[in-house]
Motif scaffolding. Sequence first.
Motif, PDB file in Angstrom:
ATOM      1  N   GLU A  80     -84.946  28.944  -0.165  1.00 49.63           N
ATOM      2  CA  GLU A  80     -85.600  29.632  -1.202  1.00 49.63           C
ATOM      3  C   GLU A  80     -86.181  28.662  -1.679  1.00 49.63           C
ATOM      4  OE1 GLU A  80     -84.464  31.936  -4.730  1.00 49.63           O
ATOM      5  OE2 GLU A  80     -84.767  33.286  -3.242  1.00 49.63           O
ATOM      6  N   VAL A  81     -84.562  27.110  -1.557  1.00 48.85           N
ATOM      7  CA  VAL A  81     -85.189  25.977  -2.493  1.00 48.85           C
ATOM      8  C   VAL A  81     -86.458  25.365  -1.883  1.00 48.85           C
ATOM      9  CG1 VAL A  81     -84.378  23.792  -3.438  1.00 48.85           C
ATOM     10  CG2 VAL A  81     -83.101  26.006  -3.107  1.00 48.85           C
ATOM     11  N   THR A  82     -86.307  25.541  -0.841  1.00 50.34           N
ATOM     12  CA  THR A  82     -87.288  24.447  -0.164  1.00 50.34           C
ATOM     13  C   THR A  82     -89.078  25.813   0.261  1.00 50.34           C
ATOM     14  OG1 THR A  82     -85.776  23.793   1.573  1.00 50.34           O
ATOM     15  CG2 THR A  82     -87.778  23.536   3.071  1.00 50.34           C
ATOM     16  N   ARG A  83     -88.287  26.382   0.303  1.00 44.54           N
ATOM     17  CA  ARG A  83     -90.223  27.238  -0.366  1.00 44.54           C
ATOM     18  C   ARG A  83     -90.839  27.006  -1.268  1.00 44.54           C
ATOM     19  NH1 ARG A  83     -87.176  31.838   1.909  1.00 44.54           N
ATOM     20  NH2 ARG A  83     -87.010  32.928   0.482  1.00 44.54           N
ATOM     21  N   ALA A  84     -89.251  26.592  -2.234  1.00 43.64           N
ATOM     22  CA  ALA A  84     -90.780  26.274  -3.472  1.00 43.64           C
ATOM     23  C   ALA A  84     -91.010  25.530  -3.598  1.00 43.64           C
ATOM     24  CB  ALA A  84     -89.319  26.290  -4.784  1.00 43.64           C
ATOM     25  N   ASN A  85     -90.061  24.537  -3.035  1.00 48.97           N
ATOM     26  CA  ASN A  85     -90.073  22.783  -2.755  1.00 48.97           C
ATOM     27  C   ASN A  85     -92.377  22.390  -2.199  1.00 48.97           C
ATOM     28  OD1 ASN A  85     -88.106  21.316  -4.479  1.00 48.97           O
ATOM     29  ND2 ASN A  85     -87.367  21.152  -2.350  1.00 48.97           N
ATOM     30  N   ARG A  86     -92.074  23.609  -0.415  1.00 51.91           N
ATOM     31  CA  ARG A  86     -93.309  23.756  -0.144  1.00 51.91           C
ATOM     32  C   ARG A  86     -94.234  24.489  -0.561  1.00 51.91           C
ATOM     33  NH1 ARG A  86     -92.107  26.713   4.388  1.00 51.91           N
ATOM     34  NH2 ARG A  86     -90.570  25.785   5.044  1.00 51.91           N
ATOM     35  N   GLN A  87     -94.197  24.932  -1.505  1.00 49.69           N
ATOM     36  CA  GLN A  87     -95.063  25.605  -2.354  1.00 49.69           C
ATOM     37  C   GLN A  87     -95.566  24.609  -3.777  1.00 49.69           C
ATOM     38  OE1 GLN A  87     -95.926  28.561  -1.201  1.00 49.69           O
ATOM     39  NE2 GLN A  87     -97.716  28.209  -2.156  1.00 49.69           N
ATOM     40  N   ARG A  88     -94.972  23.594  -3.735  1.00 50.56           N
ATOM     41  CA  ARG A  88     -95.443  22.418  -4.958  1.00 50.56           C
ATOM     42  C   ARG A  88     -96.133  21.405  -4.433  1.00 50.56           C
ATOM     43  NH1 ARG A  88     -90.257  20.767  -7.282  1.00 50.56           N
ATOM     44  NH2 ARG A  88     -90.452  22.691  -7.839  1.00 50.56           N
ATOM     45  N   GLY A  89     -95.752  21.163  -2.575  1.00 44.15           N
ATOM     46  CA  GLY A  89     -96.297  20.444  -1.667  1.00 44.15           C
ATOM     47  C   GLY A  89     -97.454  20.672  -1.566  1.00 44.15           C
ATOM     48  N   ILE A  90     -97.848  22.364  -1.532  1.00 41.25           N
ATOM     49  CA  ILE A  90     -99.569  22.534  -0.567  1.00 41.25           C
ATOM     50  C   ILE A  90     -99.984  22.468  -1.976  1.00 41.25           C
ATOM     51  CG2 ILE A  90    -100.046  25.009   0.262  1.00 41.25           C
ATOM     52  CD1 ILE A  90     -97.702  25.405   1.657  1.00 41.25           C
ATOM     53  N   THR A  91     -99.373  22.477  -3.068  1.00 48.53           N
ATOM     54  CA  THR A  91    -100.539  23.129  -4.806  1.00 48.53           C
ATOM     55  C   THR A  91    -100.702  21.336  -4.591  1.00 48.53           C
ATOM     56  OG1 THR A  91     -99.296  24.468  -5.633  1.00 48.53           O
ATOM     57  CG2 THR A  91    -100.409  23.463  -7.394  1.00 48.53           C
ATOM     58  N   VAL A  92    -100.363  20.675  -4.486  1.00 43.65           N
ATOM     59  CA  VAL A  92    -100.614  19.082  -4.905  1.00 43.65           C
ATOM     60  C   VAL A  92    -101.646  18.608  -3.863  1.00 43.65           C
ATOM     61  CG1 VAL A  92     -99.731  16.849  -4.673  1.00 43.65           C
ATOM     62  CG2 VAL A  92     -98.460  18.426  -5.868  1.00 43.65           C
ATOM     63  N   GLY A  93    -101.319  18.796  -2.720  1.00 47.28           N
ATOM     64  CA  GLY A  93    -101.929  18.800  -1.668  1.00 47.28           C
ATOM     65  C   GLY A  93    -103.957  19.653  -1.599  1.00 47.28           C
ATOM     66  N   PHE A  94    -103.192  20.781  -2.141  1.00 54.50           N
ATOM     67  CA  PHE A  94    -104.709  21.215  -2.225  1.00 54.50           C
ATOM     68  C   PHE A  94    -105.334  20.682  -2.885  1.00 54.50           C
ATOM     69  CE2 PHE A  94    -106.861  25.269  -5.023  1.00 54.50           C
ATOM     70  CZ  PHE A  94    -108.175  25.083  -3.028  1.00 54.50           C
ATOM     71  N   VAL A  95    -104.897  20.547  -4.520  1.00 54.63           N
ATOM     72  CA  VAL A  95    -106.244  20.008  -5.824  1.00 54.63           C
ATOM     73  C   VAL A  95    -105.862  18.542  -5.045  1.00 54.63           C
ATOM     74  CG1 VAL A  95    -105.676  18.662  -8.233  1.00 54.63           C
ATOM     75  CG2 VAL A  95    -104.104  21.177  -7.288  1.00 54.63           C
ATOM     76  N   THR A  96    -105.598  17.617  -4.447  1.00 55.07           N
ATOM     77  CA  THR A  96    -106.000  16.677  -4.262  1.00 55.07           C
ATOM     78  C   THR A  96    -107.379  16.614  -3.356  1.00 55.07           C
ATOM     79  OG1 THR A  96    -103.176  15.590  -4.190  1.00 55.07           O
ATOM     80  CG2 THR A  96    -104.921  14.287  -3.264  1.00 55.07           C
ATOM     81  N   ALA A  97    -107.768  17.430  -2.279  1.00 54.14           N
ATOM     82  CA  ALA A  97    -108.276  17.825  -1.344  1.00 54.14           C
ATOM     83  C   ALA A  97    -109.935  17.926  -1.829  1.00 54.14           C
ATOM     84  CB  ALA A  97    -107.468  18.953  -0.671  1.00 54.14           C
ATOM     85  N   MET A  98    -109.156  18.323  -2.848  1.00 57.52           N
ATOM     86  CA  MET A  98    -110.531  19.448  -3.684  1.00 57.52           C
ATOM     87  C   MET A  98    -111.136  18.607  -4.199  1.00 57.52           C
ATOM     88  SD  MET A  98    -110.811  22.521  -3.541  1.00 57.52           S
ATOM     89  CE  MET A  98    -110.685  21.738  -1.495  1.00 57.52           C
ATOM     90  N   ILE A  99    -110.547  17.508  -5.012  1.00 58.35           N
ATOM     91  CA  ILE A  99    -110.140  16.092  -6.313  1.00 58.35           C
ATOM     92  C   ILE A  99    -111.478  15.046  -5.127  1.00 58.35           C
ATOM     93  CG2 ILE A  99    -109.697  14.565  -6.655  1.00 58.35           C
ATOM     94  CD1 ILE A  99    -108.361  16.142  -8.765  1.00 58.35           C
ATOM     95  N   THR A 100    -110.964  15.227  -3.562  1.00 59.06           N
ATOM     96  CA  THR A 100    -111.307  14.566  -2.608  1.00 59.06           C
ATOM     97  C   THR A 100    -112.521  14.631  -2.667  1.00 59.06           C
ATOM     98  OG1 THR A 100    -109.247  13.377  -2.004  1.00 59.06           O
ATOM     99  CG2 THR A 100    -110.741  12.700  -0.786  1.00 59.06           C
ATOM    100  N   GLY A 101    -112.380  15.687  -2.457  1.00 59.97           N
ATOM    101  CA  GLY A 101    -114.074  16.873  -1.764  1.00 59.97           C
ATOM    102  C   GLY A 101    -115.513  16.154  -2.481  1.00 59.97           C
ATOM    103  N   PHE A 102    -114.575  16.728  -4.404  1.00 56.51           N
ATOM    104  CA  PHE A 102    -115.054  15.925  -5.215  1.00 56.51           C
ATOM    105  C   PHE A 102    -116.088  14.337  -4.987  1.00 56.51           C
ATOM    106  CE2 PHE A 102    -112.600  19.306  -8.199  1.00 56.51           C
ATOM    107  CZ  PHE A 102    -113.517  20.802  -7.552  1.00 56.51           C
ATOM    108  N   LEU A 103    -115.318  13.721  -5.066  1.00 55.29           N
ATOM    109  CA  LEU A 103    -115.505  12.149  -5.116  1.00 55.29           C
ATOM    110  C   LEU A 103    -116.559  12.597  -3.553  1.00 55.29           C
ATOM    111  CD1 LEU A 103    -112.496  11.325  -6.034  1.00 55.29           C
ATOM    112  CD2 LEU A 103    -114.383  11.161  -7.489  1.00 55.29           C
ATOM    113  N   VAL A 104    -116.221  12.504  -3.023  1.00 58.49           N
ATOM    114  CA  VAL A 104    -117.171  13.014  -1.373  1.00 58.49           C
ATOM    115  C   VAL A 104    -118.667  13.254  -1.675  1.00 58.49           C
ATOM    116  CG1 VAL A 104    -117.218  13.459   0.744  1.00 58.49           C
ATOM    117  CG2 VAL A 104    -115.387  12.107  -0.164  1.00 58.49           C
ATOM    118  N   TRP A 105    -118.925  14.337  -1.926  1.00 58.13           N
ATOM    119  CA  TRP A 105    -119.561  14.867  -2.367  1.00 58.13           C
ATOM    120  C   TRP A 105    -120.672  14.158  -3.633  1.00 58.13           C
ATOM    121  CZ3 TRP A 105    -122.717  16.948  -7.106  1.00 58.13           C
ATOM    122  CH2 TRP A 105    -123.553  17.992  -6.296  1.00 58.13           C
ATOM    123  N   ALA A 106    -119.705  13.465  -4.845  1.00 60.77           N
ATOM    124  CA  ALA A 106    -120.356  12.725  -5.076  1.00 60.77           C
ATOM    125  C   ALA A 106    -121.200  11.371  -4.721  1.00 60.77           C
ATOM    126  CB  ALA A 106    -119.890  13.001  -7.109  1.00 60.77           C
TER     127      ALA A 106
END
Lengths: 146, 76
Positions: A80-106
């Motif tokens: 359960e602890v690992t799954r929570a940590n992984r979820q945190r990592g995926i959230t960070v990755g998703f937000v980073t990918a979105m922001i990078t996408g915005f920058l690439v688009w701009a």
Amino acid sequence: MVDDFERAEQFARVRALMAPFLGLLVLTMQQGTFYAWDWGSDSLVQIFVWLSFALVMLALLLTGGGWFLPRRARELANDEVTRANRQRGITVGFVTAMITGFLVWAISPFEPLHAQRAANIIVSMGLGCALVAYGMAEVATHAGDA
Amino acid sequence: MPETLENRIRHFREARGWTQAHLAEEMGVSRKTVNTVENGVFSPSLIVALKFAAALDQPVERLFSLTVDGREKPWD
């Protein structure tokens, strides 16, 4: 004899140490080797290598690896602890990918990017940051082990 | 006001003379789960909380409690 509990613990410790380095590897390759590649090339080798690497990293992030461990050991390693940590990592990755996408688009109207190059930047930033965040969270939880 | 989840797992575990590894095996979870929950690093799911209760033979509410500013939160 090493039982599933010990096997899972050993694997989880190695994974916790490996994940941030894999994330840094993804980010470094994004800036290093792949940067020098011929973007837009129809080389099947280049396409296969890039896709394979990205898919393996994504699979590692989503499943936690340990594919050849016994089923019980994998369940314990992905607790359960690992799954929570992984979820945190995926959230960070998703937000980073979105922001990078915005920058690439701009930026793209001023600094045209090949589609392959743009996709590489977004995917690498998302995957790399997700793995680093996941690994750091795992290291932090293992650091508290008695 | 910030609520925190307190637990008495260490107390009941040590009363039985069990290590974290032994409790983890009794519960069928990893030692990391026991360690992080016992130290308040991780708030467990209801399923894991019930596994703690079953392994230590205690009601869940004796193992876990919500506190506000260090005092146990009264139920509404």
